[in-house]
Design an enzyme around this catalytic site. Structure first.
Site, mmCIF file in Angstrom:
data_model
loop_
_atom_site.group_PDB
_atom_site.id
_atom_site.type_symbol
_atom_site.label_atom_id
_atom_site.label_comp_id
_atom_site.label_asym_id
_atom_site.label_seq_id
_atom_site.Cartn_x
_atom_site.Cartn_y
_atom_site.Cartn_z
ATOM 1 N N GLY A 59 0.824 -1.198 0.000
ATOM 2 C CA GLY A 59 0.000 0.000 0.000
ATOM 3 C C GLY A 59 0.856 1.245 0.000
ATOM 4 C CD GLN B 20 3.084 5.789 2.766
ATOM 5 O OE1 GLN B 20 2.119 5.236 2.236
ATOM 6 N NE2 GLN B 20 4.090 5.127 3.314
ATOM 7 C CB CYS C 281 4.877 2.269 7.460
ATOM 8 S SG CYS C 281 4.375 3.739 6.551
ATOM 9 C CG LEU C 282 6.348 1.047 1.494
ATOM 10 C CD1 LEU C 282 5.738 1.371 0.132
ATOM 11 C CD2 LEU C 282 7.456 0.013 1.363
ATOM 12 C CG HIS D 244 -0.929 1.197 7.131
ATOM 13 N ND1 HIS D 244 -0.033 0.893 8.138
ATOM 14 C CD2 HIS D 244 -0.240 1.975 6.257
ATOM 15 C CE1 HIS D 244 1.127 1.467 7.876
ATOM 16 N NE2 HIS D 244 1.024 2.132 6.737
ATOM 17 C CD GLU D 245 -1.128 2.526 2.623
ATOM 18 O OE1 GLU D 245 -0.799 3.728 2.513
ATOM 19 O OE2 GLU D 245 -0.298 1.641 2.908
ATOM 20 C CG HIS E 24 -0.223 6.826 5.579
ATOM 21 N ND1 HIS E 24 0.814 7.363 6.312
ATOM 22 C CD2 HIS E 24 0.137 5.544 5.308
ATOM 23 C CE1 HIS E 24 1.753 6.441 6.486
ATOM 24 N NE2 HIS E 24 1.360 5.328 5.891
#
Length: 156
Positions: A46, A51, A88-89, A130-131, A134
């Site tokens: 994701g 991000q 997380c990225l 999660h996304e 953000h």
């Protein structure tokens, strides 16, 4: 298409609320295409627009069959509960223990502004939550119970 830089968790853009998308134009299409390439290159499941430094309500979720493009997404239904590791990225190499719904349904627009609903269980439900967090400036470290140790991660 182009790779975009994934911001680190310390950067302020990741802690701001994103604005709704109102223009479904070439600029949005380019963002979605770039995000898809960036997600694939990073090996994630994701990616949210903040991000990559864009404060708009846009996320991608790889559900294992396709990469879903979700514009102006909102959770419309959740059920059950799961607890497990989440990463997380924007915080590479770290994982936390996070509770999320087992099932989640999302209502969103596609790249052309058409509304649709999609849903998923387990990892996909976790990724939706999660996304979407953000988009409201929330990073998983703010909702986790604790970081997982290397030993705990190796045991999974």
């Amino acid at each position: 298409m182009a790779l975009r830089k994934i911001l680190n968790v310390r950067e302020s853009a990741l802690h701001k609320t994103c604005k709704c998308v109102t223009n479904f134009d070439d600029r949005l299409h380019r963002l979605l295409d770039d995000m898809k390439e960036t997600l694939a290159d990073a090996g994630g499941v994701g990616l949210a627009a903040p991000q990559v430094g864009i404060l708009r309500r846009v996320v991608l979720v790889d559900n294992g069959e396709e990469v879903l493009e979700l514009v102006n997404p909102e959770l419309v239904e959740t059920s059950g509960e799961q607890e497990g590791p989440e990463g997380c990225l924007s915080l590479p190499g770290k994982y936390g223990l996070v509770k999320r719904p087992m099932y989640a349904k999302v209502r969103a627009q596609d790249r052309n502004g058409n509304w649709f609903e999609t849903d998923g269980e387990e990892l996909t439900a976790r990724c939706f939550c999660h996304e979407l967090d953000h988009l409201d400036g929330i990073v998983y470290t703010e909702v986790m119970e604790r970081f997982l140790t290397d030993e705990e991660l190796e045991a999974d």
